[in-house]
Design a protein around this motif. Sequence first.
Motif, mmCIF file in Angstrom:
data_model
loop_
_atom_site.group_PDB
_atom_site.id
_atom_site.type_symbol
_atom_site.label_atom_id
_atom_site.label_comp_id
_atom_site.label_asym_id
_atom_site.label_seq_id
_atom_site.Cartn_x
_atom_site.Cartn_y
_atom_site.Cartn_z
ATOM 1 N N GLU A 287 73.104 -13.793 18.172
ATOM 2 C CA GLU A 287 72.580 -13.759 16.826
ATOM 3 C C GLU A 287 71.173 -13.180 16.915
ATOM 4 N N VAL A 288 70.946 -12.077 16.197
ATOM 5 C CA VAL A 288 69.633 -11.435 16.233
ATOM 6 C C VAL A 288 68.714 -12.164 15.255
ATOM 7 N N ASN A 289 67.698 -12.844 15.783
ATOM 8 C CA ASN A 289 66.734 -13.514 14.912
ATOM 9 C C ASN A 289 65.625 -12.554 14.509
ATOM 10 N N GLN A 290 65.218 -11.724 15.482
ATOM 11 C CA GLN A 290 64.116 -10.792 15.215
ATOM 12 C C GLN A 290 64.102 -9.703 16.260
ATOM 13 N N LEU A 291 64.301 -8.451 15.823
ATOM 14 C CA LEU A 291 64.185 -7.278 16.715
ATOM 15 C C LEU A 291 63.654 -6.138 15.861
ATOM 16 N N PRO A 292 62.800 -5.259 16.406
ATOM 17 C CA PRO A 292 62.299 -4.126 15.617
ATOM 18 C C PRO A 292 63.438 -3.201 15.188
ATOM 19 N N ALA A 293 63.305 -2.585 13.992
ATOM 20 C CA ALA A 293 64.316 -1.635 13.514
ATOM 21 C C ALA A 293 64.392 -0.451 14.468
ATOM 22 N N THR A 294 65.562 0.182 14.524
ATOM 23 C CA THR A 294 65.742 1.284 15.481
ATOM 24 C C THR A 294 65.830 2.615 14.749
ATOM 25 N N ALA A 295 65.597 3.714 15.498
ATOM 26 C CA ALA A 295 65.832 5.054 14.958
ATOM 27 C C ALA A 295 67.343 5.264 14.893
ATOM 28 N N ALA A 296 67.780 6.231 14.079
ATOM 29 C CA ALA A 296 69.211 6.436 13.845
ATOM 30 C C ALA A 296 69.967 6.810 15.120
ATOM 31 N N ASP A 297 69.295 7.432 16.092
ATOM 32 C CA ASP A 297 69.990 7.876 17.305
ATOM 33 C C ASP A 297 69.881 6.853 18.443
ATOM 34 N N LYS A 298 69.397 5.666 18.122
ATOM 35 C CA LYS A 298 69.224 4.624 19.157
ATOM 36 C C LYS A 298 70.053 3.389 18.813
ATOM 37 N N GLN A 299 70.394 2.608 19.853
ATOM 38 C CA GLN A 299 71.105 1.343 19.661
ATOM 39 C C GLN A 299 70.661 0.356 20.725
ATOM 40 N N TYR A 300 70.636 -0.913 20.366
ATOM 41 C CA TYR A 300 70.347 -1.950 21.365
ATOM 42 C C TYR A 300 71.581 -2.197 22.212
ATOM 43 N N GLN A 301 71.348 -2.540 23.501
ATOM 44 C CA GLN A 301 72.459 -2.807 24.429
ATOM 45 C C GLN A 301 72.180 -4.097 25.172
ATOM 46 N N LEU A 302 73.214 -4.921 25.268
ATOM 47 C CA LEU A 302 73.071 -6.228 25.948
ATOM 48 C C LEU A 302 73.530 -6.113 27.397
ATOM 49 N N TRP A 303 72.770 -6.758 28.281
ATOM 50 C CA TRP A 303 73.100 -6.728 29.715
ATOM 51 C C TRP A 303 73.149 -8.148 30.248
ATOM 52 N N ALA A 304 74.056 -8.356 31.192
ATOM 53 C CA ALA A 304 74.045 -9.610 31.956
ATOM 54 C C ALA A 304 73.529 -9.269 33.338
ATOM 55 N N LEU A 305 72.676 -10.153 33.881
ATOM 56 C CA LEU A 305 72.213 -9.935 35.249
ATOM 57 C C LEU A 305 73.023 -10.829 36.159
ATOM 58 N N VAL A 306 73.873 -10.181 36.975
ATOM 59 C CA VAL A 306 74.787 -10.923 37.845
ATOM 60 C C VAL A 306 74.407 -10.623 39.296
ATOM 61 N N ASP A 307 73.880 -11.646 39.987
ATOM 62 C CA ASP A 307 73.437 -11.484 41.384
ATOM 63 C C ASP A 307 72.534 -10.258 41.544
ATOM 64 N N GLY A 308 71.602 -10.095 40.588
ATOM 65 C CA GLY A 308 70.632 -9.009 40.682
ATOM 66 C C GLY A 308 71.086 -7.681 40.113
ATOM 67 N N PRO B 133 72.686 -5.369 36.907
ATOM 68 C CA PRO B 133 72.960 -5.398 35.463
ATOM 69 C C PRO B 133 74.414 -5.036 35.152
ATOM 70 N N VAL B 134 75.047 -5.816 34.270
ATOM 71 C CA VAL B 134 76.422 -5.534 33.830
ATOM 72 C C VAL B 134 76.398 -5.317 32.312
ATOM 73 N N ASP B 135 76.980 -4.209 31.857
ATOM 74 C CA ASP B 135 76.989 -3.864 30.417
ATOM 75 C C ASP B 135 77.839 -4.849 29.616
ATOM 76 N N LEU B 136 77.248 -5.410 28.529
ATOM 77 C CA LEU B 136 78.027 -6.292 27.636
ATOM 78 C C LEU B 136 78.210 -5.678 26.246
ATOM 79 N N GLY B 137 77.850 -4.377 26.116
ATOM 80 C CA GLY B 137 78.105 -3.691 24.849
ATOM 81 C C GLY B 137 76.860 -3.454 24.011
#
Lengths: 192, 256
Positions: B185-206, B208-212
């Motif tokens: 749930e996004v409580n607060q993040l700066p707005a993005t430019a149209a060509d950008k998107q936020y991406q979530l990562w999990a750190l597994v044993d050092g 990064p794994v992409d979560l979308g």
Amino acid sequence: MMMEPAQSEQSLVQALKAGNKAAIARLYDSYSAALYGIISRIVVSENLAEEALQDTFVKIWNNIESYDAGKGTLFTWMRRIAHNTSIDMLRQKDRQPSGMTLDGNEGHIDAQFQNSIAVDTIGVRHLLERLRPEYQQVIDMLYFQGYTQQEVSDELSIPLGTVKTRTRAALNDLRKLFATIIVLLLILSWLS
Amino acid sequence: MNTQEYITSGILEDYALGLLGPQETKEVECLSSIYPEIQEHLRQLEGALDRYAQAKAVQPKPELRGNILAAIDQLPPKRQQNETPIVPLVTQEAKIRSIRPYQWAAAASVVLALACLALYFSTRQTQQETLAQLEQIKSENEQLADNYQAIRSATRVELKGLETKDPEALVTLFWNKQSQEVRIEVNQLPATAADKQYQLWALVDGNPVDLGVFDLVNGLQVMKNIPKAQAFAITLEKKGGSPAPTLSEMYVLGNV
């Protein structure tokens, strides 16, 4: 009491529309018991029921011009006035539907009821015994005791959907039962 | 319209018992005046109820008869109609005009039929709109129930804003270790430019794994599942995401 033959009903309506006051006496003699049967089941208090019967006849007299034979029988029209007048009276006096206060009055109504059985209704009464009791109960509560379908559902602790299904099935059974008796009467009249 | 369907819908029974509201009452009266089969069924039902009421007759007290008839007798006499019948003069002109009432009647019956159908369809439409709203509420409800079930037994991780970007940024993450489901749930993040998107990562044993990737919307968003993680982070990437995180664009970070 069976329905008035169409011909005499038509002349009765004509006389009423012409403002003939003798006609209202004929109307009273033919229909007061059937209308009072409806009224006295909705409005249990005898005084109020008698008042409602008078109101009903005054309304019939005053509004007979608006009766349209093309839309249904005279009795259908009159019993609707009796029904609405009774419901209005209940609401005005802020009384509950009679069914909720029926205890103790049932005997009284039934005593009146038994007295009023005319010879020619006995056939119909027997026929009604063939209507399933739970169907009769729903029709009586809805039509004679002024309940809404929701109130029937609450009172009998059955789902609203079941009340609706029963209402439809009951009226359709009733329709078929009466269609049967008309055919039987026709056959009997041919045989005799 | 399908009159057979209308007859079996039960609305005529409700009408006969006086259970309908004003709009539906008008609808039944209107439709039965233009469809003979509806009128026939209605008459049979009303006839049945007529006889039922007559079979349940109750004799009023005999003295009531005189009272009621006297009350009606005291009413002012009605205005007599057609006391002096007017005999029309039959002229050539009148004969020509006499066709017109039929035309009027025909036009009036077409208007009546259209008005009835309009009434019928507007009632149906209101009902269908109500049903559609109900369906939407139901599916929202199911979604809520789903979310509730998923986060009830989930581990809650707060991803906090980094000083280098936006220290006020905050994302709440729910990770159900058993089902491996991840919701944010996004409580607060700066707005993005149209060509950008936020991406979530999990750190597994050092590593990064992409979560979308996700957009800034209200409510919970379902991300990719992960069986194991020590921390979660969000970076700003090109639209559609990157295979590896751009560390200089990391906005929030939280340890499990």
